[in-house]
Write a protein that holds these residues in place. Structure first.
Motif, PDB file in Angstrom:
ATOM      1  N   ILE A  93       0.860  -1.188   0.000  1.00  7.73           N
ATOM      2  CA  ILE A  93       0.000   0.000   0.000  1.00  7.73           C
ATOM      3  C   ILE A  93       0.889   1.227   0.000  1.00  7.73           C
ATOM      4  N   LEU A  94       0.602   2.148  -0.924  1.00 11.68           N
ATOM      5  CA  LEU A  94       1.364   3.386  -1.057  1.00 11.68           C
ATOM      6  C   LEU A  94       0.446   4.568  -0.791  1.00 11.68           C
ATOM      7  N   GLN A  95       0.617   5.170   0.375  1.00 17.17           N
ATOM      8  CA  GLN A  95      -0.152   6.362   0.707  1.00 17.17           C
ATOM      9  C   GLN A  95       0.586   7.603   0.217  1.00 17.17           C
ATOM     10  N   SER A  96      -0.146   8.699   0.049  1.00 18.87           N
ATOM     11  CA  SER A  96       0.513   9.912  -0.439  1.00 18.87           C
ATOM     12  C   SER A  96      -0.263  11.153  -0.033  1.00 18.87           C
ATOM     13  N   ASP A  97       0.465  12.225   0.221  1.00 20.76           N
ATOM     14  CA  ASP A  97      -0.173  13.512   0.447  1.00 20.76           C
ATOM     15  C   ASP A  97       0.204  14.504  -0.653  1.00 20.76           C
ATOM     16  N   PHE A  98       0.751  13.972  -1.770  1.00 24.59           N
ATOM     17  CA  PHE A  98       0.994  14.805  -2.950  1.00 24.59           C
ATOM     18  C   PHE A  98       0.533  14.027  -4.186  1.00 24.59           C
ATOM     19  N   GLU A  99       0.552  14.665  -5.314  1.00 21.92           N
ATOM     20  CA  GLU A  99      -0.019  14.091  -6.531  1.00 21.92           C
ATOM     21  C   GLU A  99       0.616  12.747  -6.887  1.00 21.92           C
ATOM     22  N   THR A 100      -0.236  11.776  -7.193  1.00 20.99           N
ATOM     23  CA  THR A 100       0.209  10.468  -7.645  1.00 20.99           C
ATOM     24  C   THR A 100       0.201  10.438  -9.167  1.00 20.99           C
ATOM     25  N   GLN A 101       1.376  10.466  -9.761  1.00 24.36           N
ATOM     26  CA  GLN A 101       1.504  10.483 -11.215  1.00 24.36           C
ATOM     27  C   GLN A 101       1.369   9.069 -11.781  1.00 24.36           C
ATOM     28  N   ALA A 102       0.590   8.931 -12.865  1.00 25.93           N
ATOM     29  CA  ALA A 102       0.431   7.633 -13.536  1.00 25.93           C
ATOM     30  C   ALA A 102       0.095   7.886 -14.997  1.00 25.93           C
ATOM     31  N   HIS A 103       1.113   7.814 -15.867  1.00 24.61           N
ATOM     32  CA  HIS A 103       0.942   8.151 -17.286  1.00 24.61           C
ATOM     33  C   HIS A 103       1.381   7.034 -18.225  1.00 24.61           C
ATOM     34  N   PHE A 104       2.511   6.390 -17.924  1.00 24.21           N
ATOM     35  CA  PHE A 104       3.019   5.361 -18.833  1.00 24.21           C
ATOM     36  C   PHE A 104       2.046   4.187 -18.916  1.00 24.21           C
ATOM     37  N   ALA A 105       1.645   3.847 -20.137  1.00 24.70           N
ATOM     38  CA  ALA A 105       0.705   2.751 -20.337  1.00 24.70           C
ATOM     39  C   ALA A 105       1.302   1.607 -21.156  1.00 24.70           C
ATOM     40  N   GLU A 106       2.483   1.808 -21.727  1.00 25.50           N
ATOM     41  CA  GLU A 106       3.115   0.778 -22.549  1.00 25.50           C
ATOM     42  C   GLU A 106       4.066  -0.062 -21.707  1.00 25.50           C
ATOM     43  N   ARG A 107       3.941  -1.365 -21.824  1.00 24.85           N
ATOM     44  CA  ARG A 107       4.761  -2.291 -21.063  1.00 24.85           C
ATOM     45  C   ARG A 107       6.253  -2.002 -21.264  1.00 24.85           C
ATOM     46  N   ASN A 108       7.019  -2.113 -20.187  1.00 28.13           N
ATOM     47  CA  ASN A 108       8.469  -1.915 -20.191  1.00 28.13           C
ATOM     48  C   ASN A 108       8.878  -0.478 -20.491  1.00 28.13           C
ATOM     49  N   ALA A 109       7.971   0.458 -20.227  1.00 25.09           N
ATOM     50  CA  ALA A 109       8.336   1.870 -20.322  1.00 25.09           C
ATOM     51  C   ALA A 109       9.151   2.248 -19.079  1.00 25.09           C
ATOM     52  N   PRO A 110      10.017   3.266 -19.159  1.00 27.36           N
ATOM     53  CA  PRO A 110      10.846   3.678 -18.014  1.00 27.36           C
ATOM     54  C   PRO A 110      10.029   4.467 -17.002  1.00 27.36           C
ATOM     55  N   ILE A 111       9.258   3.758 -16.211  1.00 24.13           N
ATOM     56  CA  ILE A 111       8.236   4.337 -15.350  1.00 24.13           C
ATOM     57  C   ILE A 111       8.782   5.390 -14.401  1.00 24.13           C
ATOM     58  N   PHE A 112       9.947   5.128 -13.814  1.00 25.12           N
ATOM     59  CA  PHE A 112      10.489   6.019 -12.784  1.00 25.12           C
ATOM     60  C   PHE A 112      10.761   7.428 -13.303  1.00 25.12           C
ATOM     61  N   GLN A 113      10.860   7.588 -14.612  1.00 18.27           N
ATOM     62  CA  GLN A 113      11.210   8.897 -15.163  1.00 18.27           C
ATOM     63  C   GLN A 113      10.107   9.932 -14.987  1.00 18.27           C
ATOM     64  N   LYS A 114       8.882   9.467 -14.679  1.00 21.83           N
ATOM     65  CA  LYS A 114       7.793  10.425 -14.500  1.00 21.83           C
ATOM     66  C   LYS A 114       6.783   9.987 -13.454  1.00 21.83           C
ATOM     67  N   ASP A 115       6.457   8.690 -13.433  1.00 24.43           N
ATOM     68  CA  ASP A 115       5.338   8.217 -12.622  1.00 24.43           C
ATOM     69  C   ASP A 115       5.742   7.859 -11.196  1.00 24.43           C
ATOM     70  N   SER A 116       4.734   7.833 -10.318  1.00 25.50           N
ATOM     71  CA  SER A 116       4.892   7.224  -9.004  1.00 25.50           C
ATOM     72  C   SER A 116       5.190   5.751  -9.234  1.00 25.50           C
ATOM     73  N   ASP A 117       6.168   5.226  -8.536  1.00 26.87           N
ATOM     74  CA  ASP A 117       6.777   3.970  -8.955  1.00 26.87           C
ATOM     75  C   ASP A 117       7.043   3.062  -7.764  1.00 26.87           C
ATOM     76  N   PHE A 118       6.516   1.826  -7.825  1.00 23.06           N
ATOM     77  CA  PHE A 118       6.823   0.802  -6.825  1.00 23.06           C
ATOM     78  C   PHE A 118       7.766  -0.202  -7.468  1.00 23.06           C
ATOM     79  N   GLU A 119       8.884  -0.506  -6.785  1.00 21.07           N
ATOM     80  CA  GLU A 119       9.921  -1.347  -7.376  1.00 21.07           C
ATOM     81  C   GLU A 119      10.267  -2.512  -6.453  1.00 21.07           C
ATOM     82  N   VAL A 120      10.542  -3.660  -7.075  1.00 22.05           N
ATOM     83  CA  VAL A 120      10.984  -4.852  -6.362  1.00 22.05           C
ATOM     84  C   VAL A 120      12.280  -5.339  -7.006  1.00 22.05           C
ATOM     85  N   PHE A 121      13.282  -5.645  -6.181  1.00 22.61           N
ATOM     86  CA  PHE A 121      14.574  -6.147  -6.646  1.00 22.61           C
ATOM     87  C   PHE A 121      14.835  -7.500  -5.987  1.00 22.61           C
TER      88      PHE A 121
END
Length: 382
Positions: A93-121
């Protein structure tokens, strides 16, 4: 993937090593067919008694994080995890008190460059090579990639973003599922920030792709893997993680935090438990088994970072003895070990004997970590 050990961790001279052990989460096993019910909703019964992780904090850890960079309590990020014989499941769960960006819709796009991003390594065997990364935004756009080794060691991305099937740099998952759900607020609306949740099913087959020794892996209670999580906001200006990215700094002669997720030797641990494990108020309250190879791993990485600094100071050459690295290593961490350094055409191989579990730990100039029992070394060299 290492096997968990309940061997004592308080005996000298290895107590300093155990004091630096990273966060651990004990993952309960499930029999519910969660793969068929992924929808981003963490209110399902399967998640009911599974505890949340610690709240994510600044990627550098408390010591190196300015107070103004530490996460706002209203922007809490936490995860849960369960497993079965085919998949590792993550819910967050990702809570936020600022704008949650979500624009990239194409698979394998570089999400971190603009969108709010959850990552697993994930590094299945803790070798620092051929580890996997998943990034997902709030509209469920995934980016999967594999690093043959960390970027700082000359590693390159393998993914469907930069290569096509059949190319050497191509990597794609075949058995993964992801799902997201907006819990409150709205996406891309600064006046009504969104809180969102995510479910991820990570396939062991995908995680083990290109990994040496993968044929020996069987998901079972007691198995371990190296893992970390990151939340990236505002094009990387904010980096919050579960386990801080803290490694030995030979120049400052202390363990320091870095804004760098590709330090797999600093990640935390997942321990696969039974159906009764981790069903407590907090997984960190449990007496979790520890990786018996940890002291050797920590000492080997001391050599790695010291050799990197030595090479920078000496025109690209590497030290052949620990004595030459005296001013660049943590002597207390290296003291229990017998270290042998052999130069190679590519750089060096450092071998450390004396680990409490009897293993031999080796590290190369490209950060490749290997663990072998003495009997394995004998049989392969005899």
């Amino acid at each position: 993937m290492a096997s968990a050990s309940n061997s004592p961790v308080s005996s000298s001279p290895f107590q300093p090593h155990w004091n630096l052990y990273p966060r651990t989460y004990v993952v309960p096993k499930i029999s519910f067919p969660l793969l068929d019910h992924l929808d981003g909703d963490l209110t399902k019964d399967v998640w009911k008694d599974v505890p949340f992780s610690d709240v994510f904090d600044d990627i550098r850890g408390a010591t190196d994080s300015p107070a103004e960079d530490r996460p706002n309590p209203q922007c809490r990020t936490r995860f849960k995890a369960v497993w079965d014989e085919t998949h590792l499941y993550i819910g967050a769960i990702l809570q936020s008190d600022f704008e949650t960006q979500a624009h990239f819709a194409e698979r394998n796009a570089p999400i971190f460059q603009k969108d709010s991003d959850f990552e697993v390594f994930v590094d299945m065997f803790g070798s620092c090579h051929h580890y996997k990364e998943l990034e997902v935004n709030a509209i469920n756009t995934p980016w999967n990639l594999m690093l043959d080794k960390p970027y700082d060691d000359g590693g390159v991305e393998h993914s469907g973003r930069i290569a096509k099937p059949g190319d050497d740099l191509y990597y794609e998952v075949e058995h993964q599922k992801t799902a997201t759900k907006v819990i409150s607020g709205k996406l891309n609306d600064p006046k009504n920030p969104a809180t969102w949740s995510i479910e991820v099913a990570l396939s062991y087959r995908d995680l083990l792709a290109h990994v040496k020794g993968k044929e020996h892996f069987v998901a079972k209670s007691g198995s371990m893997l190296r893992i970390n999580f990151s939340r990236v906001e505002k094009r990387g200006a904010i980096n919050w993680t579960w386990q801080p990215q803290i490694v030995w700094d030979p120049h400052r002669r202390r363990y320091a935090g870095y804004v760098a997720m590709h330090l797999p030797d600093s990640w935390g641990y997942f321990v696969l438990g039974g159906q009764h494990h981790a069903r407590e108020n907090n997984p960190n309250d449990l007496v979790a088994p520890k990786d018996p190879s940890w002291p050797g791993r920590l000492a080997a990485m001391n050599i790695y970072y010291a050799q990197k600094a030595y090479s920078q100071q000496n025109g690209g050459t590497y030290a052949t003895t620990v004595t030459e690295l005296t001013d660049l290593v943590d002597a207390i961490i290296l003291e229990p070990f017998r270290v042998e350094i052999n130069l190679t055409k590519e750089g060096y191989v450092a071998s450390l004997a004396g680990n409490p579990d009897g293993s031999i730990v080796t590290v190369r100039q490209d950060r490749l970590l290997s663990i072998a029992q003495i009997d394995q070394v004998t049989s392969s060299t005899g």
